[in-house]
Design an enzyme around this catalytic site. Structure first.
Site, PDB file in Angstrom:
ATOM      1  N   CYS A  45       0.832  -1.210   0.000  1.00  0.00           N
ATOM      2  CA  CYS A  45       0.000   0.000   0.000  1.00  0.00           C
ATOM      3  C   CYS A  45       0.865   1.257   0.000  1.00  0.00           C
ATOM      4  O   CYS A  45       0.544   2.250  -0.673  1.00  0.00           O
ATOM      5  CB  CYS A  45      -0.916   0.018   1.223  1.00  0.00           C
TER       6      CYS A  45
HETATM    7  C1  BEZ Z   1       0.508  -4.679   1.862  1.00  0.00           C
HETATM    8  O1  BEZ Z   1       0.169  -3.553   1.537  1.00  0.00           O
HETATM    9  O2  BEZ Z   1       1.660  -5.051   1.754  1.00  0.00           O
HETATM   10  C2  BEZ Z   1      -0.497  -5.635   2.438  1.00  0.00           C
HETATM   11  C3  BEZ Z   1      -1.596  -5.174   3.144  1.00  0.00           C
HETATM   12  C4  BEZ Z   1      -2.497  -6.075   3.681  1.00  0.00           C
HETATM   13  C5  BEZ Z   1      -2.308  -7.428   3.492  1.00  0.00           C
HETATM   14  C6  BEZ Z   1      -1.231  -7.883   2.756  1.00  0.00           C
HETATM   15  C7  BEZ Z   1      -0.318  -6.984   2.210  1.00  0.00           C
END
Ligand code: BEZ
Length: 211
Positions: A45
Site C-alpha cells: 500500500c
Molecule cells: C501490503 O500492503 O503489503 C499488504 C496489506 C495487507 C495485506 C497484505 C499486504
C-alpha cells in the site's frame, strides 16, 4: 446486489485527510478514481499510494480526481503519510477516506471476507462526471496495482465516451482505434475524415480522432 458497470456510484459523506467530503459534490464535473487499500502502514500500500501521488499531474491532465479509502481512521492516514513521503519521496497530494465503520467499504463491496478478513481488498472504481461507474477492477492484497494501466484505461474511457470507437488490445493513447461496427462505411467516411482501413467489414481501423 453487487455494483455493476453503469450503476450510479453510491454517494456518501466521509471524513478524509482533506476534511469532510460529500462524494458526489466532491466529484463535481470531473472524472474520479475511488480506490481502496487494505491497511495503513503496510508495504505494498505504501508503494501504491506513493506512485499514485507521483501520477497526480497525469490525473489532473485528464480531469480526474483521485481518492483512496481504507478501514483505518484519518488520524492513522495522517501518520502514515509521513512514511509515504519518507520512503516514496512524494507527499500525499490526494485525499484518503478514513472508514473505520466500513460505511464506504460496504457501499462499494470492497470487503471480500473469503480473500481478506474484514479489510478492504484493492478495488478500483472509475466514475464519470455523470456519477456512473465506468470501470471496476479488484486485486488481492498481495498484488500491487498498475496505476499506469488505470491511466491507460481512463484514456480509453474518455475517448470512447466522445466518439463512436472502441480501443483494441493493448491500445495506448495515440494508437489507431476501431470504428463501431454499427456505423456504415458512408457514415464512417464523414465521421472519420482521416480515413480508415478495412481488415474485415466488422474490423475497421482509423487514427485516433481526437489527436
Ligand atoms: C501490503 O500492503 O503489503 C499488504 C496489506 C495487507 C495485506 C497484505 C499486504
Amino acid at each position: 446486489m453487487a455494483l455493476q458497470l453503469g450503476d450510479i456510484a453510491p454517494d456518501f459523506t466521509a471524513e478524509t485527510t482533506e476534511g469532510t467530503i460529500n462524494f458526489h459534490e466532491w466529484i463535481g464535473d470531473s472524472w474520479a478514481v475511488l480506490f481502496s487499500h487494505p491497511k495503513d502502514f503496510t508495504p505494498v500500500c505504501t508503494t501504491e499510494l506513493g506512485y499514485t501521488a507521483k501520477l497526480k499531474p497525469e490525473f489532473d491532465k485528464r480531469g480526474v480526481k483521485v481518492i483512496g479509502v481504507s478501514v483505518d481512521p484519518v488520524s492513522d492516514h495522517n501518520e502514515w503519510a509521513k512514511d509515504i513521503e519518507e520512503t516514496q519521496g512524494v507527499s500525499l497530494n490526494f485525499p484518503l477516506i478514513g472508514d473505520p465503520e466500513k460505511k464506504v467499504a460496504d457501499l462499494y463491496g470492497m470487503i471480500h471476507p473469503n480473500s481478506l478478513d474484514s479489510l478492504t481488498v484493492r478495488s478500483v472504481f472509475v466514475i464519470g462526471p455523470d456519477k456512473k461507474i465506468k470501470l471496476m477492477i479488484t486485486y488481492p492484497a498481495s498484488t500491487g496495482r498498475n496505476f499506469d494501466e488505470i491511466l491507460r484505461v481512463i484514456d480509453s474511457l474518455q475517448l470512447t465516451a466522445g466518439y463512436q470507437v472502441s480501443t483494441p488490445v493493448n491500445w495506448n493513447d495515440g494508437d489507431d482505434v476501431i470504428i463501431a461496427p454499427a456505423i456504415d462505411d458512408e457514415t464512417a467516411k464523414e465521421k472519420f475524415p482521416k480515413g480508415f482501413k478495412t481488415l474485415k467489414p466488422y474490423l475497421r481501423l482509423t487514427p485516433q480522432p481526437n489527436k
